[in-house]
Design an enzyme around this catalytic site. Sequence first.
Site, PDB file in Angstrom:
ATOM      1  CG  HIS A  92      -2.206   0.752   0.994  1.00  9.50           C
ATOM      2  ND1 HIS A  92      -2.284   1.881   0.213  1.00  9.50           N
ATOM      3  CD2 HIS A  92      -3.466   0.540   1.455  1.00  9.50           C
ATOM      4  CE1 HIS A  92      -3.525   2.332   0.207  1.00  9.50           C
ATOM      5  NE2 HIS A  92      -4.259   1.542   0.946  1.00  9.50           N
ATOM      6  CB  SER A 144     -23.011  10.743  -2.074  1.00  8.78           C
ATOM      7  OG  SER A 144     -22.222  10.330  -0.962  1.00  8.78           O
ATOM      8  CB  THR A 145     -24.081   5.970  -3.821  1.00  8.45           C
ATOM      9  OG1 THR A 145     -25.150   6.256  -4.727  1.00  8.45           O
ATOM     10  CG2 THR A 145     -23.960   4.462  -3.666  1.00  8.45           C
ATOM     11  CG  ASP A 188     -13.288  -9.376 -21.195  1.00 10.11           C
ATOM     12  OD1 ASP A 188     -12.612 -10.428 -21.098  1.00 10.11           O
ATOM     13  OD2 ASP A 188     -14.183  -9.229 -22.050  1.00 10.11           O
TER      14      ASP A 188
END
Length: 479
Positions: A169, A298-299, A421
């Site tokens: 990190h 907000s979400t 993908d």
Amino acid sequence: MAPSNSVKILELRQVAPACSSTDQSNTEFTLPLTFMDALWLKFPPAESIFFYELTESSPTVFISIILPKLITSLSRALVNFLPLAGNLIWPQDSPKPLILYTPNDAVSLTIAESSADFGRLSSNEIREAIELHPYTPELCISDTRASVLALQITLFPNQGFCISFVTHHAALDGKTTAMFIKAWAHICKQLEPGKIDQPPLLPADLIPSFDRSVIKDVAGLETEHLNYWLVMNEVVLKSNPRSLKVPPNIGGPEPSDLVRATFELSREDIKFLRKKVQSQFDRILKEDRNETKQLHLSTFVLTCAYTLASMMKARGGDGINKVFFLFSVDLRSRSLDPPIPNNYFGNCIACQHVVAGARIFTEENGLAMIAEKFSEIIKGMESRGLFEGARERLAELASLEPGTQFLGVAGSTRFDFYRSDFGWGEPEKVEIASIDRTNSVSLVESRDGMTGGVEIGLALKRHEMETFASLFVNGLKDN
């Protein structure tokens, strides 16, 4: 629980950046840590696992087609991400650590095969947290040197495969990790057979910027961050102040005592919570304050507030006096001077935190009270300054009072992990596996991507998880 011998290591490889006469991989490359990197110096590695369902994945197909393509494209992707193949070091003559890449450095890749149930591991259901541990490799870390990235690719014969990413990190944040994953996937998907020497070019937004001049330590926090870890090394970890070793977990129960599960909030659930919180808050204003105030719902605010409220109720407040909830804000999207490019490589996040007394979670309008705390922090970031209170936060973290519950957020709904993908379809499931080591809640965008939903990953004791599941579901119903 899957048996411990369900995963067999097939091979350990070192994958170096592809080399040619014009590639910069032939030269040494150094990258100093910034004050934002230094904050995460001793934090446990971030671990994520991407599960890809593929019934046409026999061992023969995997070894002859899937694996060679993944390895070739990885080698090409690393040309643009040289620090990932390097190591974190702390030279004696340097006041801070740095990332060093030298020619022939490489990324450790573990290749494995599992007889476990792919469907169970990639589901949302409750299962032992340690079931995911065999699918994440160890990041090589010693007192003097730490790898930046380790990978593992595991085959589930005729079910699919998974790719796990373990990152240091202090070298990069989630946004940078997501950029690398997308770059690798782009090259892998576009790579044509017989044209290995002509890999597809990366779009500009997937080519990292290593320009450290855009990071300004205006608050003078670098020394604070480094000193925090120097003291932690000497006093808490009892090690050399400059040791790069990290603790295996941060607080909380041992992972072996935890189960994990994923919960989802749909767009309709978010709308329901927004209405519910606003109704509770209007009631608070009317009864207690007689004032007008607008919440930032907000979400992110609604998801964190609802998850935190349900978690604390599930834990029953046993021995909990206060809750300290840490979260990060990406600065790449902020109006800074100079602006930080969206493709900046490294940590580019400011930490914020919410503190709440345990009593809030038992209040009738407790959800709105918690949401208000998140709202105030987010609305005030620009006016207060993004790093306002950072010194005080470090001091508080270093001396949390007994009975304080520490929690954090891992991941983001803005990383678009489900768009990764490699040529065999998008992931069936994305897990941030390290939450059982970091006492965190993970947030990832919903798999379908277009609905605005959120996947929430938790690691709790079993009885807490079962209670949480009931509270989470019932709280989304009309009363």
